[in-house]
Design a protein around this motif. Structure first.
Motif, PDB file in Angstrom:
ATOM      1  N   VAL A 362      70.267  14.271   8.680  1.00 46.90           N
ATOM      2  CA  VAL A 362      69.239  14.420   9.489  1.00 46.90           C
ATOM      3  C   VAL A 362      68.281  13.348   9.350  1.00 46.90           C
ATOM      4  CG1 VAL A 362      67.546  15.992  10.106  1.00 46.90           C
ATOM      5  CG2 VAL A 362      69.509  17.032   9.297  1.00 46.90           C
ATOM      6  N   PHE A 363      67.948  12.358  10.372  1.00 47.09           N
ATOM      7  CA  PHE A 363      67.470  11.240  10.105  1.00 47.09           C
ATOM      8  C   PHE A 363      65.996  11.369  11.126  1.00 47.09           C
ATOM      9  CE2 PHE A 363      66.127   6.976  11.658  1.00 47.09           C
ATOM     10  CZ  PHE A 363      66.144   6.191  10.158  1.00 47.09           C
ATOM     11  N   GLY A 364      64.915  11.372  10.070  1.00 43.60           N
ATOM     12  CA  GLY A 364      63.438  11.635  11.051  1.00 43.60           C
ATOM     13  C   GLY A 364      62.840  10.527  11.072  1.00 43.60           C
ATOM     14  N   THR A 365      62.286  10.097  12.330  1.00 42.88           N
ATOM     15  CA  THR A 365      61.638   8.698  12.400  1.00 42.88           C
ATOM     16  C   THR A 365      60.742   8.872  13.640  1.00 42.88           C
ATOM     17  OG1 THR A 365      62.164   6.431  12.853  1.00 42.88           O
ATOM     18  CG2 THR A 365      63.472   8.260  14.053  1.00 42.88           C
ATOM     19  N   SER A 366      60.221   7.849  14.317  1.00 39.69           N
ATOM     20  CA  SER A 366      58.994   7.975  15.365  1.00 39.69           C
ATOM     21  C   SER A 366      59.848   7.371  16.423  1.00 39.69           C
ATOM     22  CB  SER A 366      57.753   7.175  14.777  1.00 39.69           C
ATOM     23  OG  SER A 366      58.361   5.778  14.725  1.00 39.69           O
ATOM     24  N   ALA A 367      58.828   7.793  17.653  1.00 42.04           N
ATOM     25  CA  ALA A 367      59.645   7.153  18.933  1.00 42.04           C
ATOM     26  C   ALA A 367      59.319   5.548  18.828  1.00 42.04           C
ATOM     27  CB  ALA A 367      58.543   7.621  20.201  1.00 42.04           C
ATOM     28  N   LYS A 368      58.199   4.956  18.025  1.00 42.98           N
ATOM     29  CA  LYS A 368      58.068   3.645  17.903  1.00 42.98           C
ATOM     30  C   LYS A 368      59.225   2.964  17.403  1.00 42.98           C
ATOM     31  CE  LYS A 368      54.764   0.285  16.125  1.00 42.98           C
ATOM     32  NZ  LYS A 368      53.232   0.199  15.302  1.00 42.98           N
TER      33      LYS A 368
END
Length: 427
Positions: A362-368
């Motif tokens: 599960v890789f969490g990041t930002s739209a940016k």
């Protein structure tokens, strides 16, 4: 009708935590649902039954049972007082629920921008929390005291939070990129007894020293009785200029008494977070131990399908509620990957490299970040295997439809891409 970007396989559905929850409801409560929509509607129509089921299915560890699930308080509050009490009578400890596993499975992988990597097993994590909690108790920390962290996203920060909350102290943190006034606007309101701090951090190829700010903060907040400093940018920082400062390793007492988890009410304060500060001094937002635990267990297991075989990553700092969200993954017995530094280090490849190397599921990041990868011309599906990756989470701002198309075209086709909501007010 438009074609779905992605549909889970029959095997993924059958082995999901949500499907297991549905089967558990059928076995324990003789509840049957035709589809997801009917299960969701049941949870909305029957909030008491739903939240009690989450408590039981996720195996919340409690010291004493609840008398009822929900005690209504009458009319909606007008003066900030809660109108209802959840799980009255129950006592539990947040840290105990995150430290339920105590074996050699890897609990935390800590990564720094400069390439440093460390591991902590669940057994090692428990031991460090036990040793640090002993020191905090010796320093007079009690339930209800505030403990603050001016810390980067490293394993020591997790240990400090768990040690504090095992006692029943209230944790609050800021990222070390905050300036002196930004920290004072937050921590001066809560008057912490202990300050955890760091000598510096690495960001975008630079080494930033924070020791002068640590000294200024410790001197300015009169309630601080002890400063515990982690050395990140050098082997052992000289702390002679900071009154009552000790090194983090020296706060790990090898002769510590067995770890005692304070039994506290469901609504006992756990975290103090802050509004953005765009309309004056940041406002304090208090989250309860039971509410945070139950919300995160629900989101991790039923929404995100996280279990003991998962490796969970989210790019975050300790000044954002996604750090609190990430750390709660320990309650689902997965492995956490912490990263501190710039997400765009090495043109974003540092984080992409970690997916394959650490087996991130599960890789969490930002739209940016996703938009920046596309702009830079990255095609991860060509440069990486990404065999472990099953879910990509994006938050911070809504994910554009162009970024959805980019992920399924150039990142990975068989992946659940979710544009989720964090929310400081709902943690």
């Amino acid at each position: 009708m438009s074609t779905p970007l992605w549909t889970p396989s029959a095997n993924r559905i059958a082995n999901s935590r949500l499907k297991a929850f549905e089967a558990w409801l059928a076995e324990k409560h003789q509840l049957a649902f035709d589809d997801y929509q009917s299960l969701h509607q049941w949870s909305v129509d029957n909030p008491e039954s739903f939240w009690e089921s989450v408590w039981q299915f996720c195996n919340v560890k409690a010291h004493s049972p609840y008398g009822k699930v929900l005690e209504h308080g009458g009319t909606f509050p007008t003066c900030g007082e809660p109108s209802a009490a959840w799980f009255p009578g129950a006592t539990l400890n947040f840290a105990e629920n995150l430290l339920r596993r105590r074996d050699d499975k890897i609990a935390i992988v800590g990564l720094l921008e400069n390439g440093q990597r460390r591991e902590l097993s669940y057994a090692e994590l428990y031991t460090q929390v036990e040793q640090l909690a002993h020191t905090l108790r010796e320093q007079g920390v009690e339930a209800g005291d505030r403990v603050a962290g001016f810390m980067p996203n490293i394993p020591e920060t997790v240990v400090a939070m768990l040690a504090a909350t095992s006692i029943g102290a209230i944790w609050s943190s800021c990222s070390p990129d905050f300036g002196f006034q930004g920290v004072m606007d937050r921590f001066d309101q809560i008057q912490p007894k202990v300050l955890f701090a760091v000598d510096g951090y690495f960001y975008n190829g630079k080494t930033i020293n924070t020791l002068d700010r640590v000294k200024s903060i410790a001197d300015a907040i009169g309630s601080v009785e002890s400063v515990i400093v982690t050395s990140v940018t050098c082997a052992r920082t000289d702390l002679t200029s900071i009154v009552k400062a000790i090194h983090f390793p020296d706060a790990l007492n090898p002769a510590a008494a067995p770890l005692h988890f304070a039994a506290l009410p469901f609504d006992h304060p756990l975290y103090i977070m802050y509004s953005s500060g765009t309309t004056g001094t940041p406002k304090c937002i208090v989250h309860s131990a039971g509410g945070t635990l139950l919300q995160h267990l629900k989101e991790h297991q039923l929404h995100t399908d996280i279990g003991p075989d998962d490796v969970l990553f989210y790019f975050t700092t300790c000044g954002w509620m996604m750090w609190n969200w990430l750390v709660s993954g320990l309650a689902s017995e997965c492995t956490l990957v912490l990263f501190d530094g710039s997400p765009f280090a090495k043109r974003g490849r540092l984080l992409l490299d970690a997916i394959d190397r650490e087996g991130i599921t599960v890789f969490g990041t930002s739209a940016k970040f996703i938009a920046a990868l596309e702009k830079a011309g990255h095609k991860p599906s060509q440069d990486y295997q990404l065999a472990s990756l099953k879910t990509i989470l994006s938050t911070g701002s809504p994910l554009s439809h162009e970024s959805f198309d980019y992920v399924y075209r150039d990142f990975k086709q068989d992946v659940c891409l979710s544009s989720i909501s964090g929310g400081t007010d709902i943690i």
